[in-house]
Design a protein around this motif. Sequence first.
Motif, PDB file in Angstrom:
ATOM      1  N   SER A   1       0.773  -1.233  -0.096  1.00  8.03           N
ATOM      2  CA  SER A   1      -0.059  -0.065  -0.047  1.00  8.03           C
ATOM      3  C   SER A   1       0.913   1.218   0.024  1.00  8.03           C
ATOM      4  O   SER A   1       0.702   2.175  -0.746  1.00  8.03           O
ATOM      5  CB  SER A   1      -1.010  -0.011   1.307  1.00  8.03           C
ATOM      6  N   LEU A   2       2.044   1.479   0.896  1.00  7.79           N
ATOM      7  CA  LEU A   2       2.962   2.428   0.807  1.00  7.79           C
ATOM      8  C   LEU A   2       3.469   2.467  -0.633  1.00  7.79           C
ATOM      9  O   LEU A   2       3.833   3.593  -0.977  1.00  7.79           O
ATOM     10  CB  LEU A   2       3.981   2.052   1.884  1.00  7.79           C
TER      11      LEU A   2
ATOM     12  N   GLU B   1       2.327   1.580  -3.490  1.00 10.98           N
ATOM     13  CA  GLU B   1       1.268   2.214  -4.365  1.00 10.98           C
ATOM     14  C   GLU B   1       1.050   3.544  -4.205  1.00 10.98           C
ATOM     15  O   GLU B   1       0.809   4.347  -5.198  1.00 10.98           O
ATOM     16  CB  GLU B   1      -0.073   1.593  -4.247  1.00 10.98           C
ATOM     17  N   LYS B   2       1.063   4.162  -2.822  1.00 11.84           N
ATOM     18  CA  LYS B   2       0.717   5.593  -2.645  1.00 11.84           C
ATOM     19  C   LYS B   2       2.074   6.491  -3.154  1.00 11.84           C
ATOM     20  O   LYS B   2       1.936   7.490  -3.607  1.00 11.84           O
ATOM     21  CB  LYS B   2       0.907   5.945  -1.339  1.00 11.84           C
ATOM     22  N   LYS B   3       3.239   5.933  -3.012  1.00 14.06           N
ATOM     23  CA  LYS B   3       4.304   6.656  -3.622  1.00 14.06           C
ATOM     24  C   LYS B   3       4.416   6.653  -5.153  1.00 14.06           C
ATOM     25  O   LYS B   3       4.505   7.695  -5.752  1.00 14.06           O
ATOM     26  CB  LYS B   3       5.662   5.697  -3.151  1.00 14.06           C
TER      27      LYS B   3
ATOM     28  N   LEU C   1       1.599   6.733  -6.820  1.00 10.84           N
ATOM     29  CA  LEU C   1       0.392   7.661  -7.137  1.00 10.84           C
ATOM     30  C   LEU C   1       0.952   8.951  -7.022  1.00 10.84           C
ATOM     31  O   LEU C   1       0.789   9.829  -7.937  1.00 10.84           O
ATOM     32  CB  LEU C   1      -0.621   7.443  -6.166  1.00 10.84           C
ATOM     33  N   LEU C   2       1.733   9.265  -5.982  1.00  6.87           N
ATOM     34  CA  LEU C   2       2.393  10.637  -5.811  1.00  6.87           C
ATOM     35  C   LEU C   2       3.381  10.886  -6.886  1.00  6.87           C
ATOM     36  O   LEU C   2       3.191  12.195  -7.429  1.00  6.87           O
ATOM     37  CB  LEU C   2       2.846  10.730  -4.469  1.00  6.87           C
TER      38      LEU C   2
ATOM     39  N   TRP D   1       4.461  13.668   0.699  1.00  5.03           N
ATOM     40  CA  TRP D   1       2.931  14.052   0.711  1.00  5.03           C
ATOM     41  C   TRP D   1       2.922  15.761   0.553  1.00  5.03           C
ATOM     42  O   TRP D   1       3.692  16.335   1.452  1.00  5.03           O
ATOM     43  CB  TRP D   1       2.596  13.778   2.071  1.00  5.03           C
TER      44      TRP D   1
END
Length: 77
Positions: A8-9, A11-13, A15-16, A24
């Motif tokens: 999940s981390l 994937e968030k990286k 996406l950013l 962030w």
Amino acid sequence: METSYFHSLEEKKRLLARHGFDHWPDEGELLGYLFSLEDKLDAFCGAMGFTMVRDCRGRWCVCRATKQVDGGDSYAP
């Protein structure tokens, strides 16, 4: 459990990064990004002959842009 957390981390990286951030964003960076995105949408709609308007419920709609003719009349082509 740990693998899904780290996945999940990552994937968030990703996406950013796709949106041009390496961290962030704070409020100022988000506002700048939103204003830039709005400018891009306005330019795209203008090039395609459309405009964005809000309906009576506050939702965004895309409509054909009206054109002005000699005499001040407006019409949607």
